[in-house]
Motif scaffolding. Structure first.
Motif, PDB file in Angstrom:
ATOM      1  N   PHE A 213     -30.111 -15.618  25.586  1.00 58.40           N
ATOM      2  CA  PHE A 213     -30.340 -15.414  24.235  1.00 58.40           C
ATOM      3  C   PHE A 213     -30.440 -13.926  24.068  1.00 58.40           C
ATOM      4  N   PHE A 214     -30.793 -13.137  24.927  1.00 61.62           N
ATOM      5  CA  PHE A 214     -30.628 -11.618  24.985  1.00 61.62           C
ATOM      6  C   PHE A 214     -29.026 -11.290  24.822  1.00 61.62           C
ATOM      7  N   TYR A 215     -28.242 -11.717  25.889  1.00 63.54           N
ATOM      8  CA  TYR A 215     -26.987 -11.697  25.615  1.00 63.54           C
ATOM      9  C   TYR A 215     -26.270 -11.763  24.141  1.00 63.54           C
ATOM     10  N   ALA A 216     -26.345 -13.193  23.471  1.00 67.56           N
ATOM     11  CA  ALA A 216     -25.911 -13.576  22.248  1.00 67.56           C
ATOM     12  C   ALA A 216     -26.589 -12.694  21.219  1.00 67.56           C
ATOM     13  N   SER A 217     -27.667 -12.453  21.334  1.00 65.31           N
ATOM     14  CA  SER A 217     -27.947 -11.481  20.252  1.00 65.31           C
ATOM     15  C   SER A 217     -27.492 -10.167  20.215  1.00 65.31           C
ATOM     16  N   THR A 218     -26.987  -9.419  21.255  1.00 66.57           N
ATOM     17  CA  THR A 218     -26.595  -8.285  21.381  1.00 66.57           C
ATOM     18  C   THR A 218     -25.067  -8.337  20.891  1.00 66.57           C
ATOM     19  N   ARG A 219     -24.622  -9.460  21.166  1.00 63.67           N
ATOM     20  CA  ARG A 219     -22.998  -9.441  20.456  1.00 63.67           C
ATOM     21  C   ARG A 219     -22.945  -9.878  19.192  1.00 63.67           C
ATOM     22  N   ILE A 220     -23.946 -10.812  18.797  1.00 60.01           N
ATOM     23  CA  ILE A 220     -23.857 -10.815  17.321  1.00 60.01           C
ATOM     24  C   ILE A 220     -24.270  -9.429  16.410  1.00 60.01           C
ATOM     25  N   LEU A 221     -25.199  -8.547  16.891  1.00 63.95           N
ATOM     26  CA  LEU A 221     -25.534  -7.349  16.281  1.00 63.95           C
ATOM     27  C   LEU A 221     -24.428  -6.562  16.404  1.00 63.95           C
TER      28      LEU A 221
ATOM     29  N   THR B 255     -14.219  -3.008  21.825  1.00 62.90           N
ATOM     30  CA  THR B 255     -13.572  -3.017  22.899  1.00 62.90           C
ATOM     31  C   THR B 255     -14.251  -3.645  24.013  1.00 62.90           C
ATOM     32  N   LEU B 256     -15.074  -4.845  23.305  1.00 63.95           N
ATOM     33  CA  LEU B 256     -15.480  -5.671  24.269  1.00 63.95           C
ATOM     34  C   LEU B 256     -14.519  -6.140  25.464  1.00 63.95           C
TER      35      LEU B 256
ATOM     36  N   GLY C 177     -17.850  -1.778  28.418  1.00 63.03           N
ATOM     37  CA  GLY C 177     -17.823  -3.260  27.739  1.00 63.03           C
ATOM     38  C   GLY C 177     -18.989  -3.810  27.433  1.00 63.03           C
ATOM     39  N   VAL C 178     -20.135  -2.873  27.400  1.00 61.75           N
ATOM     40  CA  VAL C 178     -21.432  -3.496  27.146  1.00 61.75           C
ATOM     41  C   VAL C 178     -21.882  -2.334  26.024  1.00 61.75           C
ATOM     42  N   PRO C 179     -22.330  -3.283  24.827  1.00 57.61           N
ATOM     43  CA  PRO C 179     -22.768  -2.632  23.650  1.00 57.61           C
ATOM     44  C   PRO C 179     -24.260  -2.276  23.763  1.00 57.61           C
ATOM     45  N   TYR C 180     -24.568  -0.926  24.440  1.00 60.84           N
ATOM     46  CA  TYR C 180     -25.747  -0.436  24.874  1.00 60.84           C
ATOM     47  C   TYR C 180     -26.800  -0.294  23.627  1.00 60.84           C
ATOM     48  N   ALA C 181     -26.316   0.126  22.684  1.00 52.55           N
ATOM     49  CA  ALA C 181     -27.093   0.547  21.456  1.00 52.55           C
ATOM     50  C   ALA C 181     -27.572  -0.953  20.926  1.00 52.55           C
ATOM     51  N   CYS C 182     -26.850  -2.036  21.039  1.00 51.40           N
ATOM     52  CA  CYS C 182     -27.424  -3.336  20.593  1.00 51.40           C
ATOM     53  C   CYS C 182     -28.355  -3.798  21.802  1.00 51.40           C
ATOM     54  N   VAL C 183     -28.203  -3.501  22.998  1.00 49.82           N
ATOM     55  CA  VAL C 183     -29.160  -3.805  24.071  1.00 49.82           C
ATOM     56  C   VAL C 183     -30.616  -3.256  23.792  1.00 49.82           C
ATOM     57  N   ILE C 184     -30.555  -1.909  23.264  1.00 48.47           N
ATOM     58  CA  ILE C 184     -31.735  -1.188  23.296  1.00 48.47           C
ATOM     59  C   ILE C 184     -32.381  -1.859  21.808  1.00 48.47           C
ATOM     60  N   VAL C 185     -31.884  -2.081  20.972  1.00 53.84           N
ATOM     61  CA  VAL C 185     -32.464  -2.470  19.731  1.00 53.84           C
ATOM     62  C   VAL C 185     -33.126  -3.964  20.113  1.00 53.84           C
ATOM     63  N   THR C 186     -32.246  -4.873  20.653  1.00 49.18           N
ATOM     64  CA  THR C 186     -32.816  -6.224  21.054  1.00 49.18           C
ATOM     65  C   THR C 186     -34.007  -6.030  22.021  1.00 49.18           C
TER      66      THR C 186
ATOM     67  N   ILE D  45     -34.525  -9.115  32.358  1.00 48.29           N
ATOM     68  CA  ILE D  45     -33.515  -9.485  31.626  1.00 48.29           C
ATOM     69  C   ILE D  45     -32.745  -8.247  31.037  1.00 48.29           C
ATOM     70  N   PHE D  46     -33.711  -7.134  30.785  1.00 41.74           N
ATOM     71  CA  PHE D  46     -33.001  -5.877  30.189  1.00 41.74           C
ATOM     72  C   PHE D  46     -31.879  -5.597  31.195  1.00 41.74           C
ATOM     73  N   ALA D  47     -32.183  -5.283  32.687  1.00 40.34           N
ATOM     74  CA  ALA D  47     -31.266  -4.901  33.525  1.00 40.34           C
ATOM     75  C   ALA D  47     -29.925  -5.759  33.779  1.00 40.34           C
ATOM     76  N   ILE D  48     -30.193  -7.029  33.472  1.00 46.46           N
ATOM     77  CA  ILE D  48     -28.993  -7.895  33.877  1.00 46.46           C
ATOM     78  C   ILE D  48     -27.903  -7.573  32.505  1.00 46.46           C
ATOM     79  N   ASN D  49     -28.496  -7.478  31.431  1.00 47.47           N
ATOM     80  CA  ASN D  49     -27.779  -7.313  30.379  1.00 47.47           C
ATOM     81  C   ASN D  49     -27.192  -6.069  30.028  1.00 47.47           C
ATOM     82  N   SER D  50     -27.664  -4.869  30.816  1.00 48.20           N
ATOM     83  CA  SER D  50     -26.996  -3.493  31.046  1.00 48.20           C
ATOM     84  C   SER D  50     -25.824  -3.502  32.003  1.00 48.20           C
ATOM     85  N   LEU D  51     -25.579  -4.406  32.432  1.00 49.20           N
ATOM     86  CA  LEU D  51     -24.390  -4.492  33.372  1.00 49.20           C
ATOM     87  C   LEU D  51     -23.276  -5.132  32.860  1.00 49.20           C
ATOM     88  N   PRO D  52     -21.903  -4.858  33.360  1.00 52.76           N
ATOM     89  CA  PRO D  52     -20.794  -5.392  32.496  1.00 52.76           C
ATOM     90  C   PRO D  52     -20.929  -6.957  32.570  1.00 52.76           C
TER      91      PRO D  52
END
Length: 558
Positions: free
Chosen positions: A354-362, A41-42, A381-390, A170-177
């Motif tokens: 790089f952070f963004y791309a890694s979360t979408r691949i995962l 559902t991205l 629209g944000v894969p938060y579990a992947c954000v945390i692992v990355t 970087i973590f905060a930016i990738n936690s936003l839409p």
């Protein structure tokens, strides 16, 4: 064109005789309702201008502003230019292969899904995790480079503080839409684009004697110390070894350029915007990299002790950047600090990408059933579990607190480069299977939304070149008297990791290579076809907008 079509019209028009199954009723494995169509559902919130600058943000980072100093120091100016030219052509082969697959099936994450469908589920599993690791490890690389940048300005603040500030940002930016991320990268990418163009003109002015010291350099450093350096051995062999050694750093510099394809699953009108970005990104990156390396090689001696590779000379901070060295040698005041500030934002931007791309691949790997199910969790629209692992893997950056930033930069950038080469080899091999699958099922190339030239020969080149560099990049560690853990582990550790993941999954799941007659080429395509009709064609706002419309001469060139 629907996903259930067997392409009889295309076959007749093209004069092709469809093989095997196409003579009969369409087999069930080619019907879109028979296989997984889940894409998550991205949200498709990235516009054309976003993905144009995402490619620049991922590729123009510390590899260009800082890492080129290592290449120049080790190989010399001519070898550096040739290495970037050849590696750029390899990138061209890879990104065009990805572009064909991603416009045919614009799915989130894309790459591991294609590997599972067209090659082997074991490769999809391995590629998903390796691709995630490749991008995720880029985050501590860029933060490490930022630590080098900050050291340029005298300060008594612990590196741990600066690392934490960048890490949390970087973590905060990738936690936003994703729209917020896209707008930020558009802004930061614009700064980098303006900066690199300005630096290229400035390098030209400096070498022609236009700097305050009026030293007309010309090709002085190509004559002394010379255009090609030597490495480990004297004579022609030593020059070849120096030339070969820098391919790994050139690969690191270009890594991230395929971002334009990774984001296909979150891009508006991907069949229009992705091909346009693929066509343009190669020329922009090649011109910026090759042009910059050539010009800075005119302005800075490859034996300058401040270059990044000359750690033993006591170099510190972003003084290792050849651009800053050239500016300081020219006697230009204040500007070095401004360039350093831009390099700092560049490192932040590249790490963010790089952070963004890694979360979408995962996330795509989890949707494909090859990662723990909890990684499918997303909200807004944000894969938060992947954000945390990355974010957890990115904690590697804190190695800088107890070790030199330069040392950490070298170790992790080497790991990332080898991972990039293995992934590029796998992408090219996946494309070869995709190409032959289209031929077998009677789907003509005229049906593809994007057709890259010289295929499948470009893919064959990428397989041979990428795998050869990956296997032989650590040759110096195998020579008598040069072996050490530091010289051997980074060049080769990723190869057994990749092999263990592939063979382990294959053994446990008992997977087999996908037979060409069972290749799933259409699942999810019908949804993309239906969505495509809802996108509105952009209307030009000015003369430049008219030139950039699809089908225009400028659009075809760039």
């Amino acid at each position: 064109m629907s996903a259930s079509s067997s392409y009889p019209e295309d076959t007749e028009a093209g004069g092709l005789e469809p093989p095997g199954p196409q003579h009969h009723e369409q087999p069930p494995y080619l019907k879109s309702g028979n296989a997984r169509t889940e894409t998550g559902t991205l949200q498709r919130r990235l516009k054309s201008r976003h993905i144009q600058f995402l490619a620049l943000s991922g590729a123009i980072g510390t590899g260009l502003f800082v890492g080129t100093g290592q290449v120049l120091s080790l190989a010399g100016p001519l070898s550096a230019v040739l290495a970037y030219l050849i590696t750029g052509f390899n990138l061209y082969a890879v990104i065009n292969s990805m572009g064909e697959m991603a416009t045919w099936l614009p799915l989130p994450g894309a790459v591991p899904v294609y590997a599972s469908r067209f090659v082997d589920e074991a490769l999809g599993f391995t590629l998903g995790w390796n691709y995630w690791y490749q991008f995720a490890i880029g985050v501590p690389i860029e933060i490490s480079a930022a630590a080098l940048v900050i050291d340029y300005w005298p300060n008594n603040v612990s590196s741990a503080v600066w690392i934490t500030v960048l890490y949390v940002t970087i973590f905060a930016i990738n936690s936003l839409p994703v729209r917020v991320y896209g707008e930020l990268e558009f802004f930061l990418g614009s700064i980098k684009l303006i900066t690199i163009i300005g630096l290229m003109f400035l390098m030209l002015i400096i070498t022609l004697g236009g700097a305050p010291r009026h030293d007309r350099i010309g090709f002085r450093y190509w004559q002394n110390p010379g255009p090609i350096n030597q490495y480990l051995e004297d004579g022609s062999l030593g020059r070849f070894l120096a030339f070969w050694k820098v391919f790994i750093q050139a690969t690191f510099s270009y890594g991230g350029s395929e971002m334009v394809v990774v984001v296909a699953g979150e891009t508006e009108n991907p069949r229009r915007n992705v091909p346009k970005a693929v066509r343009r990104v190669f020329w922009r990156i090649a011109i910026f990299y090759v042009g910059s390396v050539f010009l800075v090689g005119l302005c800075v001696s490859s034996q300058d002790p401040r270059l990044l590779n000359a750690i033993h000379e006591g170099a510190a901070g972003v003084g290792a950047s050849p651009f800053v060295i050239a500016i300081e040698n020219g006697g230009i005041l204040v500007l070095p600090s401004i360039i350093n500030a831009v390099v700092l934002t560049s490192a932040l931007s590249a790490g963010n990408s790089f952070f963004y791309a890694s979360t979408r691949i995962l996330y795509a790997t989890a949707l494909d059933g090859k990662a723990p199910r909890f990684l499918q969790f997303e909200k807004f629209g944000v894969p938060y579990a992947c954000v945390i692992v990355t974010a957890a893997l990115s904690l590697l950056v804190y190695l800088n607190v107890s070790s030199s930033s330069v040392e950490v930069f070298f170790w992790i950038s080497n790991l990332s480069s080898v991972s990039t080469l293995i992934v590029w080899t796998s992408i090219a091999f996946t494309y070869v299977r995709f190409h032959h699958g289209l031929e077998y099922h009677g789907i003509p190339r005229s049906a593809l939304p994007f057709k890259s030239p010289f295929q499948p020969f470009l893919a064959y080149f990428a397989i041979i070149f990428s795998s050869t560099v990956a296997f032989f990049n650590g040759f110096d560690a195998l020579l008598p008297g040069h072996f050490s853990a530091k010289s051997f582990i980074p060049p080769y550790i990723d190869i057994p990791i990749f092999a263990c993941l592939f063979l382990g999954y294959k053994f446990i799941k008992k997977t087999k290579m996908v037979k060409i007659e069972e290749m799933d080429l259409l699942s999810g395509k019908e949804e993309a076809d239906q969505l495509e009709s809802t996108w509105e064609e952009p209307t030009p706002r000015n003369f430049l907008g008219m030139l950039y419309l699809p089908g225009s001469k400028l659009d075809d060139c760039f």
